[in-house]
Write a protein that holds these residues in place. Structure first.
Motif, PDB file in Angstrom:
ATOM      1  N   VAL A 178      -2.258  32.925  17.912  1.00 19.51           N
ATOM      2  CA  VAL A 178      -0.914  32.412  18.204  1.00 19.51           C
ATOM      3  C   VAL A 178      -0.905  31.490  19.415  1.00 19.51           C
ATOM      4  O   VAL A 178      -0.381  30.388  19.375  1.00 19.51           O
ATOM      5  N   HIS A 179      -1.514  31.944  20.517  1.00 15.72           N
ATOM      6  CA  HIS A 179      -1.469  31.151  21.749  1.00 15.72           C
ATOM      7  C   HIS A 179      -2.689  31.458  22.608  1.00 15.72           C
ATOM      8  O   HIS A 179      -3.096  32.617  22.753  1.00 15.72           O
ATOM      9  N   PHE A 180      -3.276  30.387  23.186  1.00 15.69           N
ATOM     10  CA  PHE A 180      -4.393  30.557  24.111  1.00 15.69           C
ATOM     11  C   PHE A 180      -4.021  29.988  25.466  1.00 15.69           C
ATOM     12  O   PHE A 180      -3.544  28.854  25.570  1.00 15.69           O
ATOM     13  N   SER A 181      -4.191  30.815  26.526  1.00 16.02           N
ATOM     14  CA  SER A 181      -3.886  30.383  27.891  1.00 16.02           C
ATOM     15  C   SER A 181      -5.180  29.982  28.600  1.00 16.02           C
ATOM     16  O   SER A 181      -6.095  30.797  28.733  1.00 16.02           O
ATOM     17  N   GLU A 182      -5.233  28.723  29.036  1.00 17.82           N
ATOM     18  CA  GLU A 182      -6.419  28.235  29.757  1.00 17.82           C
ATOM     19  C   GLU A 182      -6.585  28.943  31.106  1.00 17.82           C
ATOM     20  O   GLU A 182      -7.701  29.159  31.568  1.00 17.82           O
ATOM     21  N   GLU A 183      -5.447  29.313  31.724  1.00 18.14           N
ATOM     22  CA  GLU A 183      -5.497  29.936  33.057  1.00 18.14           C
ATOM     23  C   GLU A 183      -6.047  31.347  33.001  1.00 18.14           C
ATOM     24  O   GLU A 183      -6.942  31.712  33.760  1.00 18.14           O
ATOM     25  N   THR A 184      -5.497  32.180  32.100  1.00 18.61           N
ATOM     26  CA  THR A 184      -5.905  33.592  32.046  1.00 18.61           C
ATOM     27  C   THR A 184      -7.021  33.847  31.045  1.00 18.61           C
ATOM     28  O   THR A 184      -7.570  34.949  31.007  1.00 18.61           O
ATOM     29  N   LYS A 185      -7.343  32.829  30.220  1.00 20.37           N
ATOM     30  CA  LYS A 185      -8.366  32.966  29.165  1.00 20.37           C
ATOM     31  C   LYS A 185      -8.005  34.077  28.176  1.00 20.37           C
ATOM     32  O   LYS A 185      -8.875  34.788  27.685  1.00 20.37           O
ATOM     33  N   GLN A 186      -6.707  34.223  27.918  1.00 16.99           N
ATOM     34  CA  GLN A 186      -6.243  35.239  26.966  1.00 16.99           C
ATOM     35  C   GLN A 186      -5.800  34.577  25.666  1.00 16.99           C
ATOM     36  O   GLN A 186      -5.122  33.552  25.684  1.00 16.99           O
ATOM     37  N   LEU A 187      -6.212  35.172  24.542  1.00 18.32           N
ATOM     38  CA  LEU A 187      -5.846  34.682  23.217  1.00 18.32           C
ATOM     39  C   LEU A 187      -4.926  35.692  22.544  1.00 18.32           C
ATOM     40  O   LEU A 187      -5.329  36.831  22.295  1.00 18.32           O
ATOM     41  N   GLN A 188      -3.674  35.289  22.308  1.00 13.61           N
ATOM     42  CA  GLN A 188      -2.739  36.171  21.595  1.00 13.61           C
ATOM     43  C   GLN A 188      -3.054  36.109  20.102  1.00 13.61           C
ATOM     44  O   GLN A 188      -3.147  35.026  19.525  1.00 13.61           O
ATOM     45  N   LEU A 189      -3.225  37.301  19.507  1.00 14.88           N
ATOM     46  CA  LEU A 189      -3.659  37.385  18.112  1.00 14.88           C
ATOM     47  C   LEU A 189      -2.702  38.266  17.322  1.00 14.88           C
ATOM     48  O   LEU A 189      -2.541  39.452  17.616  1.00 14.88           O
ATOM     49  N   ALA A 190      -2.038  37.669  16.325  1.00 18.68           N
ATOM     50  CA  ALA A 190      -1.153  38.449  15.453  1.00 18.68           C
ATOM     51  C   ALA A 190      -2.004  39.187  14.434  1.00 18.68           C
ATOM     52  O   ALA A 190      -2.873  38.596  13.789  1.00 18.68           O
ATOM     53  N   THR A 191      -1.781  40.496  14.291  1.00 14.31           N
ATOM     54  CA  THR A 191      -2.565  41.318  13.371  1.00 14.31           C
ATOM     55  C   THR A 191      -1.691  42.418  12.773  1.00 14.31           C
ATOM     56  O   THR A 191      -0.674  42.795  13.364  1.00 14.31           O
ATOM     57  N   THR A 192      -2.093  42.932  11.617  1.00 18.32           N
ATOM     58  CA  THR A 192      -1.314  43.997  10.980  1.00 18.32           C
ATOM     59  C   THR A 192      -1.621  45.358  11.596  1.00 18.32           C
ATOM     60  O   THR A 192      -0.862  46.305  11.417  1.00 18.32           O
ATOM     61  N   ASP A 193      -2.745  45.459  12.311  1.00 19.32           N
ATOM     62  CA  ASP A 193      -3.146  46.744  12.901  1.00 19.32           C
ATOM     63  C   ASP A 193      -3.771  46.497  14.267  1.00 19.32           C
ATOM     64  O   ASP A 193      -4.929  46.089  14.377  1.00 19.32           O
ATOM     65  N   ILE A 194      -2.981  46.737  15.322  1.00 15.49           N
ATOM     66  CA  ILE A 194      -3.463  46.453  16.681  1.00 15.49           C
ATOM     67  C   ILE A 194      -4.513  47.452  17.163  1.00 15.49           C
ATOM     68  O   ILE A 194      -5.126  47.251  18.201  1.00 15.49           O
ATOM     69  N   TYR A 195      -4.716  48.545  16.395  1.00 13.71           N
ATOM     70  CA  TYR A 195      -5.702  49.564  16.788  1.00 13.71           C
ATOM     71  C   TYR A 195      -6.974  49.517  15.943  1.00 13.71           C
ATOM     72  O   TYR A 195      -7.817  50.393  16.034  1.00 13.71           O
ATOM     73  N   ASP A 196      -7.116  48.496  15.096  1.00 13.38           N
ATOM     74  CA  ASP A 196      -8.314  48.382  14.269  1.00 13.38           C
ATOM     75  C   ASP A 196      -9.438  47.793  15.123  1.00 13.38           C
ATOM     76  O   ASP A 196      -9.621  46.570  15.195  1.00 13.38           O
ATOM     77  N   VAL A 197     -10.193  48.671  15.771  1.00 16.98           N
ATOM     78  CA  VAL A 197     -11.242  48.263  16.715  1.00 16.98           C
ATOM     79  C   VAL A 197     -12.329  47.442  16.034  1.00 16.98           C
ATOM     80  O   VAL A 197     -12.863  46.484  16.601  1.00 16.98           O
ATOM     81  N   ILE A 198     -12.660  47.814  14.779  1.00 20.77           N
ATOM     82  CA  ILE A 198     -13.737  47.127  14.061  1.00 20.77           C
ATOM     83  C   ILE A 198     -13.390  45.653  13.862  1.00 20.77           C
ATOM     84  O   ILE A 198     -14.192  44.760  14.141  1.00 20.77           O
ATOM     85  N   VAL A 199     -12.154  45.381  13.382  1.00 23.11           N
ATOM     86  CA  VAL A 199     -11.720  44.004  13.161  1.00 23.11           C
ATOM     87  C   VAL A 199     -11.686  43.217  14.471  1.00 23.11           C
ATOM     88  O   VAL A 199     -12.190  42.094  14.557  1.00 23.11           O
ATOM     89  N   LEU A 200     -11.118  43.821  15.524  1.00 23.09           N
ATOM     90  CA  LEU A 200     -11.020  43.140  16.815  1.00 23.09           C
ATOM     91  C   LEU A 200     -12.398  42.830  17.384  1.00 23.09           C
ATOM     92  O   LEU A 200     -12.614  41.757  17.958  1.00 23.09           O
ATOM     93  N   ASP A 201     -13.349  43.763  17.218  1.00 25.23           N
ATOM     94  CA  ASP A 201     -14.720  43.534  17.710  1.00 25.23           C
ATOM     95  C   ASP A 201     -15.397  42.388  16.962  1.00 25.23           C
ATOM     96  O   ASP A 201     -16.117  41.584  17.546  1.00 25.23           O
ATOM     97  N   ARG A 202     -15.167  42.323  15.650  1.00 22.43           N
ATOM     98  CA  ARG A 202     -15.787  41.252  14.859  1.00 22.43           C
ATOM     99  C   ARG A 202     -15.216  39.889  15.228  1.00 22.43           C
ATOM    100  O   ARG A 202     -15.925  38.885  15.211  1.00 22.43           O
ATOM    101  N   ILE A 203     -13.932  39.862  15.555  1.00 16.92           N
ATOM    102  CA  ILE A 203     -13.331  38.592  15.974  1.00 16.92           C
ATOM    103  C   ILE A 203     -13.850  38.200  17.357  1.00 16.92           C
ATOM    104  O   ILE A 203     -14.153  37.034  17.616  1.00 16.92           O
ATOM    105  N   ARG A 204     -13.976  39.195  18.254  1.00 16.21           N
ATOM    106  CA  ARG A 204     -14.522  38.928  19.602  1.00 16.21           C
ATOM    107  C   ARG A 204     -15.924  38.339  19.510  1.00 16.21           C
ATOM    108  O   ARG A 204     -16.312  37.496  20.320  1.00 16.21           O
ATOM    109  N   ALA A 205     -16.700  38.799  18.537  1.00 18.46           N
ATOM    110  CA  ALA A 205     -18.075  38.330  18.380  1.00 18.46           C
ATOM    111  C   ALA A 205     -18.140  36.835  18.064  1.00 18.46           C
ATOM    112  O   ALA A 205     -19.166  36.188  18.315  1.00 18.46           O
ATOM    113  N   ASN A 206     -17.055  36.281  17.527  1.00 16.29           N
ATOM    114  CA  ASN A 206     -17.021  34.861  17.179  1.00 16.29           C
ATOM    115  C   ASN A 206     -16.352  34.006  18.260  1.00 16.29           C
ATOM    116  O   ASN A 206     -16.122  32.816  18.050  1.00 16.29           O
ATOM    117  N   LEU A 207     -16.022  34.633  19.390  1.00 18.36           N
ATOM    118  CA  LEU A 207     -15.364  33.917  20.484  1.00 18.36           C
ATOM    119  C   LEU A 207     -16.266  33.861  21.714  1.00 18.36           C
ATOM    120  O   LEU A 207     -17.135  34.717  21.883  1.00 18.36           O
TER     121      LEU A 207
END
Length: 565
Positions: free
Chosen positions: A94-123
């Motif tokens: 949704v939004h990336f902040s250059e200052e804080t280096k935070q990427l807002q990510l819309a997802t259906t399950d905010i507690y799905d660690v496996i999905v979040l880890d796989r996305i982190r691996a590509n960043l």
């Protein structure tokens, strides 16, 4: 969706009156047959919408949910995650902040660690993910909308020049986002917010459309567009703002609410018929910037202490003066923010309400028929208020009612268009307020301007010249700073703004002078003898501190009196 929820989803929906107990029991029966999540079954049965489920789960989990239908995409964020990965895991950047280096990510399950880890691996490693809860169908629809289409203003213009545009579908529903001009309007709004613009001007000329942003109080031409685009652009903006697209001969006002750059932004839209077509001006209302804590307004310590002292008085009027765009509203909201608590009833009358605030009852006089400021104050008096904010004193009846509220034990905050704090006194006399009534009821007047601050990346030191020493009240040359210009400030030399303020406190002697119709010379003499710091004094301190320049200060504050010293 997984995660620990304090109350079961079915019970939560019943408590809110969104579904009946029978409907939940039907859904539970179907859930056992289909082995699906209860929320999905309730949506399939047509008992609730997916947006309702999203918001309820977000509230129960204590996490933020996001409505993707009201989001303007961030081109930088979309480039960080490919469409293939986003589609596979049903996520949307949704939004990336250059200052804080935070990427807002819309997802259906905010507690799905496996999905979040796989996305982190590509960043890249330094980027942090901030998951936001969103409905699955909204994400899938957004993936089709936002990926595969050009999102930059330049890219969309190239696309329009080389392709064929269907102007008829701009005000239609469905897959409207595929239309280049729909994306062009969104990109302009997003670009203006990123650049820190306070206003967006769409100005039709005979052969072209001029686009200007007001940044740090100064209008800048951003680009020129072909006149052929204007009819479609104006229709799109009117549709977003809920205006009548068929009406082109009368002025109209509307409002657009969007999520831009990860923040809730409101755009106040005003259309004005001109010789070359409708002129549109959008005022950018950024809630994060509009409501600033009093201590962060960079007010001089002496003025801040005096202002807090005035706000501590139980009754009376505090006036904030200055021309349009001088930051009066921001100062007033900061004052309300400072005073608000559960023990105080604060009520406002505004035209219109610019920034919604919690714990404060706000009324827009545009939304209520047959109500102006004067009748509105009369109505508010019956609501047991402690503090009343009146948007603006424009006429005798409003001033009279505001003073009457102050006389009856209320504190009143309001604004007045004058050039200085002392200038408010003759201005009030001019609209019909008797000096005897002003005395004892006005407790303080603030005069305010906004000046641009020097860009921290490119400002350079210089030695002051003779005329500058006179203005600054220095007997010898001192080190000042001057504007240069770089990429950080769009080669203007300035980045951001700060207020220059004067606070006039009313005491018994000043009340007596006002009641006796004293001249402006006598009022100024009394104020100076009692330590009154003018806007020029405040600005000079900021020049000496390297915050701004004499050229910028003289653009908004009259310094001729200091040259005569």
């Amino acid at each position: 969706m997984t995660g620990k929820v304090k109350k079961r989803l079915g019970d939560q929906l019943i408590d809110k009156g969104l579904v009946t107990k029978d409907q939940v029991e039907i859904a539970i029966t179907e859930q056992k047959k289909q082995n699906k999540q209860l929320g999905n079954v309730l949506v399939e049965l047509g008992f609730v919408t997916e947006a309702v489920i999203r918001d309820c789960l977000g509230e129960a989990l204590g996490k933020e949910s996001i409505d993707l239908s009201q989001v303007v995409p961030d081109e930088t964020a979309l480039k960080l995650i490919t469409k293939q990965i986003a589609t596979r895991y049903t996520v949307l950047p949704v939004h990336f902040s250059e200052e804080t280096k935070q990427l807002q990510l819309a997802t259906t399950d905010i507690y799905d660690v496996i999905v979040l880890d796989r996305i982190r691996a590509n960043l890249p490693r330094e980027i942090q993910l901030v998951p936001l809860l969103a409905a699955e169908t909204e994400i899938r629809h957004a993936l089709d909308q936002f990926y595969g289409y050009e999102l930059s203003v330049d890219g969309i213009l190239r696309e329009i020049e080389t392709g064929v545009v269907d102007y008829q579908s701009l005000d239609a529903g469905g897959e409207e986002y595929s239309q280049p001009l729909v994306r062009l309007v969104n990109s302009i709004l997003s670009d203006a917010v990123k650049r820190g613009a306070s206003d967006i001007h769409f100005e039709p000329e005979a052969a072209f459309l001029r686009l200007r942003y007001r940044i740090d109080g100064v209008l800048r031409q951003v680009r020129s567009l072909h006149k052929d685009y204007w009819s479609a652009i104006v229709v799109r903006i009117k549709v977003l703002a809920g205006l009548n697209i068929a009406e082109t001969r009368s002025p109209q006002d509307g409002r657009i609410s969007l999520k831009v750059g990860g923040r809730a932004i409101d755009f106040r839209v005003s259309s004005q018929p001109t010789t070359h077509g409708e002129n549109l001006v959008l005022r950018v209302l950024d809630r994060d910037k509009g409501i600033v804590p009093l201590e962060k307004l960079q007010i001089h310590e002496q003025n801040l202490d005096l202002l807090k002292l005035l706000m501590g008085r139980p009754e009376g009027i505090i006036l904030v003066t200055g021309p349009t765009g001088s930051g009066k509203t921001t100062t007033l909201y900061s004052m309300l923010n400072y005073r608000k608590s559960v023990e105080v009833n604060i009520m406002t009358l505004e035209d219109p309400v610019e920034y919604p605030m919690d714990m404060i009852r706000q009324t827009s006089i545009n939304e209520v028929s047959k109500m102006d400021f004067a009748s509105g104050i009369r109505s508010l008096m019956r609501q047991d208020p402690d503090i009343i904010l009146v948007g603006e004193v424009r006429d005798e009846s409003t001033a009279e009612m505001a003073l009457r509220a102050a006389m009856t034990g209320h504190q009143v905050f309001t604004t007045l268009h004058t050039n200085s704090a002392l200038g408010a006194i003759p201005r009030l006399v001019d609209i019909g307020v008797k000096p005897e009534i002003m005395a004892g009821n006005i407790i303080g007047i603030l005069g305010q301007r906004l000046i641009r601050t020097l860009c921290k990346h490119c400002k350079q030191e210089k030695v002051s010249e003779d005329y500058e020493n006179i203005i600054l009240g220095q007997s010898q040359s001192v080190t000042l700073h001057e504007a240069v210009g770089c990429d950080h400030c769009n080669n203007t030399g300035y980045k951001g703004r700060v207020s220059v303020l004067e606070v006039l406190k009313f005491d018994e002697d000043l009340d007596e002078l006002v009641a006796q119709h004293a001249s402006m010379r006598d009022l100024k003499r009394h104020a100076a003898e009692n330590g009154f710091r003018t806007m020029a004094d405040d600005g000079v301190e900021k020049v000496l501190a390297g915050i701004t320049t004499i050229e910028e200060l003289s653009r908004v504050v009259d310094l001729t009196a200091r040259l005569a010293l």
